[in-house]
Design a protein around this motif. Sequence first.
Motif, PDB file in Angstrom:
ATOM      1  N   THR A  40       0.850  -1.176   0.000  1.00  0.00           N
ATOM      2  CA  THR A  40       0.000   0.000   0.000  1.00  0.00           C
ATOM      3  C   THR A  40       0.899   1.243   0.000  1.00  0.00           C
ATOM      4  O   THR A  40       2.127   1.138   0.115  1.00  0.00           O
ATOM      5  CB  THR A  40      -0.881   0.037   1.255  1.00  0.00           C
ATOM      6  OG1 THR A  40      -0.021   0.108   2.414  1.00  0.00           O
ATOM      7  CG2 THR A  40      -1.766  -1.200   1.356  1.00  0.00           C
ATOM      8  N   VAL A  41       0.281   2.427  -0.091  1.00  0.00           N
ATOM      9  CA  VAL A  41       1.047   3.673  -0.007  1.00  0.00           C
ATOM     10  C   VAL A  41       1.818   3.722   1.310  1.00  0.00           C
ATOM     11  O   VAL A  41       3.001   4.076   1.348  1.00  0.00           O
ATOM     12  CB  VAL A  41       0.114   4.892  -0.132  1.00  0.00           C
ATOM     13  CG1 VAL A  41       0.827   6.185   0.259  1.00  0.00           C
ATOM     14  CG2 VAL A  41      -0.420   5.002  -1.556  1.00  0.00           C
ATOM     15  N   ARG A  42       1.167   3.351   2.400  1.00  0.00           N
ATOM     16  CA  ARG A  42       1.812   3.371   3.707  1.00  0.00           C
ATOM     17  C   ARG A  42       3.041   2.458   3.737  1.00  0.00           C
ATOM     18  O   ARG A  42       4.108   2.831   4.231  1.00  0.00           O
ATOM     19  CB  ARG A  42       0.807   2.912   4.765  1.00  0.00           C
ATOM     20  CG  ARG A  42       1.325   2.960   6.196  1.00  0.00           C
ATOM     21  CD  ARG A  42       0.365   2.199   7.121  1.00  0.00           C
ATOM     22  NE  ARG A  42      -1.004   2.627   6.960  1.00  0.00           N
ATOM     23  CZ  ARG A  42      -1.556   3.639   7.624  1.00  0.00           C
ATOM     24  NH1 ARG A  42      -0.827   4.325   8.489  1.00  0.00           N
ATOM     25  NH2 ARG A  42      -2.821   3.951   7.424  1.00  0.00           N
ATOM     26  N   GLU A  43       2.896   1.263   3.188  1.00  0.00           N
ATOM     27  CA  GLU A  43       3.990   0.289   3.205  1.00  0.00           C
ATOM     28  C   GLU A  43       5.132   0.701   2.285  1.00  0.00           C
ATOM     29  O   GLU A  43       6.305   0.529   2.626  1.00  0.00           O
ATOM     30  CB  GLU A  43       3.441  -1.085   2.830  1.00  0.00           C
ATOM     31  CG  GLU A  43       2.516  -1.657   3.900  1.00  0.00           C
ATOM     32  CD  GLU A  43       1.638  -2.795   3.396  1.00  0.00           C
ATOM     33  OE1 GLU A  43       1.002  -3.467   4.236  1.00  0.00           O
ATOM     34  OE2 GLU A  43       1.561  -3.005   2.162  1.00  0.00           O
ATOM     35  N   ASP A  80       1.692   5.757  12.727  1.00  0.00           N
ATOM     36  CA  ASP A  80       0.549   6.219  11.945  1.00  0.00           C
ATOM     37  C   ASP A  80       1.045   7.125  10.820  1.00  0.00           C
ATOM     38  O   ASP A  80       2.244   7.408  10.713  1.00  0.00           O
ATOM     39  CB  ASP A  80      -0.476   6.921  12.835  1.00  0.00           C
ATOM     40  CG  ASP A  80       0.055   8.197  13.476  1.00  0.00           C
ATOM     41  OD1 ASP A  80       1.069   8.751  13.000  1.00  0.00           O
ATOM     42  OD2 ASP A  80      -0.551   8.652  14.475  1.00  0.00           O
ATOM     43  N   GLY A  81       0.135   7.594   9.986  1.00  0.00           N
ATOM     44  CA  GLY A  81       0.533   8.330   8.790  1.00  0.00           C
ATOM     45  C   GLY A  81       1.401   9.545   9.045  1.00  0.00           C
ATOM     46  O   GLY A  81       2.510   9.652   8.518  1.00  0.00           O
ATOM     47  N   PRO A  82       0.945  10.511   9.857  1.00  0.00           N
ATOM     48  CA  PRO A  82       1.770  11.697  10.110  1.00  0.00           C
ATOM     49  C   PRO A  82       3.125  11.363  10.724  1.00  0.00           C
ATOM     50  O   PRO A  82       4.141  11.968  10.374  1.00  0.00           O
ATOM     51  CB  PRO A  82       0.906  12.518  11.074  1.00  0.00           C
ATOM     52  CG  PRO A  82      -0.497  12.089  10.783  1.00  0.00           C
ATOM     53  CD  PRO A  82      -0.395  10.629  10.462  1.00  0.00           C
ATOM     54  N   ALA A  83       3.143  10.382  11.621  1.00  0.00           N
ATOM     55  CA  ALA A  83       4.414   9.994  12.247  1.00  0.00           C
ATOM     56  C   ALA A  83       5.344   9.344  11.239  1.00  0.00           C
ATOM     57  O   ALA A  83       6.569   9.537  11.289  1.00  0.00           O
ATOM     58  CB  ALA A  83       4.151   9.043  13.416  1.00  0.00           C
TER      59      ALA A  83
END
Length: 222
Positions: A37-40, A97-100
Motif C-alpha cells: 500500500t502507499v503506507r507500506e 501512523d501516517g503523520p508519524a
Amino acid sequence: MERERAAFRAECERLGEALRGVDAADLDRPTDCDPWTVRELLAHVRTGAGRLTDMLAAPAPSCAEVDAAGYFGAAKFTPPVDAARIDSGRREARELDGPALVADFDRAWRAALAAVDAQPPGRLVRTRHGDAMALVEFLRTRVVEVGVHGLDLATALDREPWLTPTAAEVVAELLTGGGPVPAELGWDRLTLIRKATGRAQLTDRERAVVDAAGFRWLSFGG
C-alpha cells in the motif's frame, strides 16, 4: 558529490511535501509495487533513505567492488531477498501512523545527509548486500530509490509526478550508462525513467531501438 547530494535532498524534500496531510484512506491505497500500500511503500522508502546513517557509522572498506549500476544487478534481488524486503516494509508500516511515518521519513533522510556531510572525500561504504562501493555511488542509488518510488506514490495518489530535475538527471544518466537517449525515441527524462523501470510499457519498436543502443536495464530493490 554535490550533484548527487543536491538531488537526494531535493527529491526527499519534494516527497515529504507531497505526502503531508495525506489521510488514512490515501495511505491504504494500493500501489503498483504489489502487494504494498502507499503506507507500506513509504515505510520502505524511509528505510532506504536512511540506510547511510548506519553504513557511515561502520568502518570503511578498503576498496570499491561495485558501482551504482552493479548495486542494481539482478543477482542481488533474489526471491528470498525480495520477500524479506516486502515483509520488512509491511512490518515497519504498522509501527507508526501516517503523520508519524511522514515525519520519520523526514528525520531519516536528514540524518543520512548529515552523516554524508561529515565524511571525507572518497569515503567508501559497505551495502546491506555486502558489497563495497564509493559513497557517491551509493548516494546515486538513494536518488533512484526516492525518485522512482516517488513516481509510484504519485500514481497511487492520483497526483502529477513530482520528480525533481536534478534527480531526473541522476537517474536517467544511470539508466543509460551516461549515453544519450536515441533521438528517434522522442523521450524526455520522465518517459525514459518510466519505460526503463517498467512503469510504462515499451512498444516493439522502442524495444528494438533500446536493444540497438545497448542500454542495460537494471533490477530494483531497496
